[in-house]
Design an enzyme around this catalytic site. Structure first.
Site, PDB file in Angstrom:
ATOM      1  N   ASP A  39      78.862 -68.493  56.182  1.00  0.00           N
ATOM      2  CA  ASP A  39      78.116 -67.073  56.280  1.00  0.00           C
ATOM      3  C   ASP A  39      78.949 -65.999  55.250  1.00  0.00           C
ATOM      4  OD1 ASP A  39      75.889 -67.477  57.774  1.00  0.00           O
ATOM      5  OD2 ASP A  39      76.729 -65.902  59.625  1.00  0.00           O
ATOM      6  N   LYS A  61      73.363 -64.935  55.007  1.00  0.00           N
ATOM      7  CA  LYS A  61      72.262 -64.314  55.437  1.00  0.00           C
ATOM      8  C   LYS A  61      72.463 -63.076  55.946  1.00  0.00           C
ATOM      9  CE  LYS A  61      69.402 -66.002  58.437  1.00  0.00           C
ATOM     10  NZ  LYS A  61      68.677 -65.265  57.633  1.00  0.00           N
ATOM     11  N   MET A 178      75.065 -53.552  62.696  1.00  0.00           N
ATOM     12  CA  MET A 178      73.782 -53.629  61.593  1.00  0.00           C
ATOM     13  C   MET A 178      72.952 -52.226  61.715  1.00  0.00           C
ATOM     14  SD  MET A 178      72.567 -57.427  62.381  1.00  0.00           S
ATOM     15  CE  MET A 178      73.114 -57.457  64.166  1.00  0.00           C
TER      16      MET A 178
HETATM   17  N1  SAH Z   1      79.033 -61.965  64.550  1.00  0.00           N
HETATM   18  C1  SAH Z   1      79.709 -60.928  64.151  1.00  0.00           C
HETATM   19  C2  SAH Z   1      78.326 -59.889  64.049  1.00  0.00           C
HETATM   20  C3  SAH Z   1      77.427 -60.249  62.910  1.00  0.00           C
HETATM   21  S1  SAH Z   1      76.040 -59.041  62.551  1.00  0.00           S
HETATM   22  C4  SAH Z   1      80.570 -60.193  64.776  1.00  0.00           C
HETATM   23  O1  SAH Z   1      80.895 -60.694  65.694  1.00  0.00           O
HETATM   24  O2  SAH Z   1      81.223 -59.410  64.258  1.00  0.00           O
HETATM   25  C5  SAH Z   1      76.439 -58.326  61.090  1.00  0.00           C
HETATM   26  C6  SAH Z   1      77.009 -57.046  61.361  1.00  0.00           C
HETATM   27  O3  SAH Z   1      78.265 -57.190  61.911  1.00  0.00           O
HETATM   28  C7  SAH Z   1      77.177 -56.158  60.247  1.00  0.00           C
HETATM   29  O4  SAH Z   1      76.021 -55.538  59.791  1.00  0.00           O
HETATM   30  C8  SAH Z   1      78.321 -55.243  60.677  1.00  0.00           C
HETATM   31  O5  SAH Z   1      77.448 -54.295  61.602  1.00  0.00           O
HETATM   32  C9  SAH Z   1      79.148 -56.033  61.390  1.00  0.00           C
HETATM   33  N2  SAH Z   1      80.272 -56.428  61.006  1.00  0.00           N
HETATM   34  C10 SAH Z   1      80.691 -57.629  60.688  1.00  0.00           C
HETATM   35  N3  SAH Z   1      81.910 -57.907  59.949  1.00  0.00           N
HETATM   36  C11 SAH Z   1      82.137 -56.536  59.905  1.00  0.00           C
HETATM   37  C12 SAH Z   1      83.551 -55.809  59.337  1.00  0.00           C
HETATM   38  N4  SAH Z   1      84.452 -56.667  58.799  1.00  0.00           N
HETATM   39  N5  SAH Z   1      83.578 -54.411  59.459  1.00  0.00           N
HETATM   40  C13 SAH Z   1      82.506 -53.927  59.982  1.00  0.00           C
HETATM   41  N6  SAH Z   1      81.632 -54.402  60.537  1.00  0.00           N
HETATM   42  C14 SAH Z   1      81.207 -55.533  60.447  1.00  0.00           C
END
Ligand code: SAH
Length: 260
Positions: A39, A61, A178
């Protein structure tokens, strides 16, 4: 008679970005993969654990962006497993927190493939730890709520006034994933159940070398996000656990605006 499936599929959480936050189990799974489907929120540095012979496919994605359709990713995974490959599906954070991991496991199961899942540290957790804030400091919170700010196509999305009421009444720390593109609606909705002065932090690129954050109040969430130029990927955190951080910011002679 069904053909036996020779390959395997493991959904692996790559954590929030810092490659040292990978679990040992994730490292082992990455090392033994023959195919890696990656991803776009995954830090490429974690791929150094992959075998040099592994095939690495980036299948980004991101909500709102042009990206590989989910059906195509599912098909790619299934075909590779049937061909006998050891597939690792690498996902940012934890595969089961807004990562579509649940859907992918279901789709694999439908064709007789039982996927393994390896947890990762979710970005919401890393975001507050990076600010030195405990999600459930017992003086301020008795729970945590993980919410998406991004409604599914055709769905209404969260009822923010109800979420706010719950968080206020039950002293819950709210983590919104998000949420940046809908910050105005989220702010307006939350203000219907939480005080305007409720503490808020927005953390971009949590745990990465380019992490930035802003600390503010709920009534200034949208304006702060824009003024600071904070954009996806961001976690919006709301709740009294952040109040100490705000006090620090207000009294600090050094602006804490965007910490590196
Ligand atoms: N599975 C992931 C979330 C996926 S949804 C998790 O557990 O973190 C994607 C969202 O995750 C992004 O839009 C943002 O809101 C958040 N996100 C993912 N990585 C991030 C990071 N390093 N810093 C801040 N937000 C993050």
């Amino acid at each position: 008679m069904k053909t036996p499936i020779k390959g395997s599929c493991t959904l692996v959480g790559a954590g929030p970005g810092d490659p040292e936050l990978l679990t040992l189990k994730a490292v082992k799974a990455i090392a033994s993969a023959t195919v890696l489907l990656v991803d776009d929120l995954v830090n490429d540095a974690v791929l150094e654990h992959a075998s040099p012979n592994a095939r690495i496919v980036h299948v980004g994605k991101r909500g709102g962006c042009k990206s590989t359709p989910q059906a195509f990713i599912d098909k790619l995974m299934i075909t590779a497993v049937i061909e006998g490959e050891h597939v690792v599906r690498l996902k940012g954070g934890d595969p089961f927190i807004f990562g579509r991991g649940g859907e992918e496991v279901e789709n694999l199961h439908k064709v007789g493939i039982d996927a393994d899942v390896v947890n990762g540290i979710t970005s919401g957790q890393a975001a507050l730890t990076g600010l030195g804030v405990s999600l459930t400091h017992r003086d301020h919170a008795q729970g945590v709520l993980f919410m998406t700010g991004h409604a599914q196509p055709g769905a209404q999305g969260p009822d923010w006034p109800s979420v706010a009421q719950l968080c206020h009444q039950q002293r819950i720390t709210l983590l919104i994933y998000m949420g940046t593109s809908r910050s105005a609606q989220i702010q307006a909705g939350l203000l219907q159940g939480l005080p305007a002065q409720t503490s808020v932090a927005v953390v971009q690129n949590a745990s990465r070398h380019d992490q930035r954050h802003a600390v503010t109040t709920l009534d200034a969430l949208h304006d702060t996000l824009h003024a600071e130029g904070l954009s996806s990927p961001c976690i919006i955190a709301v709740g009294d656990v952040l109040t100490a951080l705000r006090a620090l910011k207000d009294n600090s002679p050094i602006p804490m605006r965007c910490a590196a």
